[in-house]
Write a protein that holds these residues in place. Structure first.
Motif, PDB file in Angstrom:
ATOM      1  N   ASN A   9       0.815  -1.213   0.000  1.00  0.00           N
ATOM      2  CA  ASN A   9       0.000   0.000   0.000  1.00  0.00           C
ATOM      3  C   ASN A   9       0.849   1.263   0.000  1.00  0.00           C
ATOM      4  O   ASN A   9       0.569   2.220  -0.732  1.00  0.00           O
ATOM      5  N   HIS A  10       1.883   1.275   0.824  1.00  0.00           N
ATOM      6  CA  HIS A  10       2.678   2.491   0.948  1.00  0.00           C
ATOM      7  C   HIS A  10       3.432   2.798  -0.336  1.00  0.00           C
ATOM      8  O   HIS A  10       3.661   3.962  -0.679  1.00  0.00           O
ATOM      9  N   VAL A  11       3.795   1.743  -1.093  1.00  0.00           N
ATOM     10  CA  VAL A  11       4.487   1.954  -2.363  1.00  0.00           C
ATOM     11  C   VAL A  11       3.548   2.623  -3.363  1.00  0.00           C
ATOM     12  O   VAL A  11       3.914   3.587  -4.044  1.00  0.00           O
ATOM     13  N   VAL A  12       2.320   2.113  -3.436  1.00  0.00           N
ATOM     14  CA  VAL A  12       1.345   2.685  -4.360  1.00  0.00           C
ATOM     15  C   VAL A  12       0.991   4.110  -3.944  1.00  0.00           C
ATOM     16  O   VAL A  12       0.907   5.015  -4.787  1.00  0.00           O
ATOM     17  N   GLU A  13       0.776   4.326  -2.658  1.00  0.00           N
ATOM     18  CA  GLU A  13       0.421   5.657  -2.182  1.00  0.00           C
ATOM     19  C   GLU A  13       1.535   6.662  -2.433  1.00  0.00           C
ATOM     20  O   GLU A  13       1.269   7.817  -2.802  1.00  0.00           O
ATOM     21  N   ARG A  14       2.788   6.230  -2.239  1.00  0.00           N
ATOM     22  CA  ARG A  14       3.904   7.140  -2.479  1.00  0.00           C
ATOM     23  C   ARG A  14       4.025   7.495  -3.953  1.00  0.00           C
ATOM     24  O   ARG A  14       4.260   8.662  -4.309  1.00  0.00           O
ATOM     25  N   ALA A  15       3.838   6.501  -4.825  1.00  0.00           N
ATOM     26  CA  ALA A  15       3.906   6.765  -6.260  1.00  0.00           C
ATOM     27  C   ALA A  15       2.771   7.696  -6.690  1.00  0.00           C
ATOM     28  O   ALA A  15       2.975   8.615  -7.491  1.00  0.00           O
ATOM     29  N   PHE A  16       1.580   7.485  -6.121  1.00  0.00           N
ATOM     30  CA  PHE A  16       0.435   8.321  -6.446  1.00  0.00           C
ATOM     31  C   PHE A  16       0.671   9.752  -5.980  1.00  0.00           C
ATOM     32  O   PHE A  16       0.418  10.712  -6.730  1.00  0.00           O
ATOM     33  N   SER A  17       1.165   9.912  -4.762  1.00  0.00           N
ATOM     34  CA  SER A  17       1.426  11.256  -4.225  1.00  0.00           C
ATOM     35  C   SER A  17       2.472  11.980  -5.055  1.00  0.00           C
ATOM     36  O   SER A  17       2.330  13.177  -5.347  1.00  0.00           O
ATOM     37  N   THR A  18       3.517  11.250  -5.466  1.00  0.00           N
ATOM     38  CA  THR A  18       4.569  11.863  -6.276  1.00  0.00           C
ATOM     39  C   THR A  18       4.016  12.372  -7.597  1.00  0.00           C
ATOM     40  O   THR A  18       4.348  13.477  -8.045  1.00  0.00           O
ATOM     41  N   LEU A  19       3.143  11.594  -8.214  1.00  0.00           N
ATOM     42  CA  LEU A  19       2.547  11.996  -9.487  1.00  0.00           C
ATOM     43  C   LEU A  19       1.705  13.256  -9.317  1.00  0.00           C
ATOM     44  O   LEU A  19       1.816  14.199 -10.110  1.00  0.00           O
ATOM     45  N   VAL A  20       0.864  13.283  -8.292  1.00  0.00           N
ATOM     46  CA  VAL A  20      -0.006  14.440  -8.059  1.00  0.00           C
ATOM     47  C   VAL A  20       0.825  15.689  -7.793  1.00  0.00           C
ATOM     48  O   VAL A  20       0.570  16.765  -8.366  1.00  0.00           O
ATOM     49  N   VAL A  21       1.841  15.558  -6.954  1.00  0.00           N
ATOM     50  CA  VAL A  21       2.682  16.711  -6.612  1.00  0.00           C
ATOM     51  C   VAL A  21       3.414  17.234  -7.839  1.00  0.00           C
ATOM     52  O   VAL A  21       3.497  18.455  -8.060  1.00  0.00           O
ATOM     53  N   GLU A  22       3.953  16.321  -8.660  1.00  0.00           N
ATOM     54  CA  GLU A  22       4.685  16.736  -9.861  1.00  0.00           C
ATOM     55  C   GLU A  22       3.784  17.496 -10.819  1.00  0.00           C
ATOM     56  O   GLU A  22       4.181  18.526 -11.379  1.00  0.00           O
ATOM     57  N   ILE A  23       2.582  17.018 -11.036  1.00  0.00           N
ATOM     58  CA  ILE A  23       1.667  17.696 -11.948  1.00  0.00           C
ATOM     59  C   ILE A  23       1.258  19.054 -11.404  1.00  0.00           C
ATOM     60  O   ILE A  23       1.181  20.042 -12.147  1.00  0.00           O
ATOM     61  N   CYS A  24       0.999  19.112 -10.107  1.00  0.00           N
ATOM     62  CA  CYS A  24       0.642  20.402  -9.499  1.00  0.00           C
ATOM     63  C   CYS A  24       1.810  21.385  -9.583  1.00  0.00           C
ATOM     64  O   CYS A  24       1.618  22.570  -9.927  1.00  0.00           O
ATOM     65  N   ASN A  25       3.028  20.911  -9.313  1.00  0.00           N
ATOM     66  CA  ASN A  25       4.193  21.787  -9.365  1.00  0.00           C
ATOM     67  C   ASN A  25       4.424  22.331 -10.773  1.00  0.00           C
ATOM     68  O   ASN A  25       4.794  23.501 -10.947  1.00  0.00           O
ATOM     69  N   GLU A  26       4.224  21.471 -11.786  1.00  0.00           N
ATOM     70  CA  GLU A  26       4.419  21.916 -13.163  1.00  0.00           C
ATOM     71  C   GLU A  26       3.428  23.001 -13.558  1.00  0.00           C
ATOM     72  O   GLU A  26       3.666  23.739 -14.516  1.00  0.00           O
ATOM     73  N   ASN A  27       2.334  23.099 -12.824  1.00  0.00           N
ATOM     74  CA  ASN A  27       1.325  24.120 -13.094  1.00  0.00           C
ATOM     75  C   ASN A  27       1.400  25.274 -12.089  1.00  0.00           C
ATOM     76  O   ASN A  27       0.448  26.032 -11.937  1.00  0.00           O
TER      77      ASN A  27
END
Length: 207
Positions: A9-27
């Motif tokens: 679970n923590h692996v999936v959650e970390r990957a998901f959080s990283t994706l969301v943060v990266e997209i938000c940062n790019e915007n």
């Protein structure tokens, strides 16, 4: 995260959080994602763009995951004894099928969908496609005749009347030189009311 082991679970959650943060940062939105509520502070004018990019990323992830799973399934299938059969043995098996309507259990279209190896063998063997059944749609019959080129074809035609058979008669006439055999199941009046040019088949009333 249903269906995933707790240790993953923590692996999936970390990957998901990283994706969301990266997209938000790019915007231009610098956030620390910790759940849905953490995105409430996003500027409203950036929400549509971030939403679209998240949807695109989700579709891309799904596509890549499906490819990965399909590859692993392919490797598992390759270990099955039936997938290690020589091509000539597979051809003997495939000849037991007919390129009939896919809804038929004996249709050649069924093994066609088993795996890529079988697909390549069947598609690359025009001699397997040389059978046309008069019950099938005209477009399918025409496809099969073309797929079987340059091999001869056999026809099984349970005839249902002149209106239903005109297009099929024309199709068979156009390919008369390739017809190897034909079985016609028809009332005597149907046979007597149809005259075919060239005599490329011999119609015989089957009792």
């Amino acid at each position: 995260m249903e269906g995933i082991e707790p240790s993953r679970n923590h692996v999936v959650e970390r990957a998901f959080s990283t994706l969301v943060v990266e997209i938000c940062n790019e915007n231009g939105c610098y956030v620390q994602y910790s759940g849905l509520e953490s995105l409430n502070a996003l500027p409203f004018d950036r929400v549509p763009t971030i939403k679209d990019e998240l949807q695109a990323a989700a579709a891309r992830i799904t596509q890549q995951m499906n490819k990965l799973i399909a590859h692993l399934v392919y490797r598992l299938n390759r270990e099955s004894p039936v997938f290690r059969l020589p091509v000539d043995v597979l051809m003997m098996i495939f000849r037991e099928f007919k390129p009939d309507h896919p809804h038929e259990h004996s249709s050649l279209f069924n093994p066609l969908l088993v795996c890529r190896t079988w697909y390549d063998i069947i598609i690359g063997s025009p001699q397997l496609w040389g059978f046309v059944n008069g019950r099938m749609p005209f477009n399918l019959a025409r496809f099969l005749i073309r797929r079987a080129q340059p091999h001869p074809i056999s026809v099984d035609w349970p005839y249902n009347g002149p209106d239903n058979g005109k297009s099929m008669l024309n199709l068979f006439t156009e390919n008369s030189m390739r017809i190897r055999s034909i079985n016609v199941y028809a009332p005597r009046w149907n046979i007597e009311n149809h005259q075919t040019s060239g005599g490329f088949w011999k119609l015989r009333h089957r009792r």
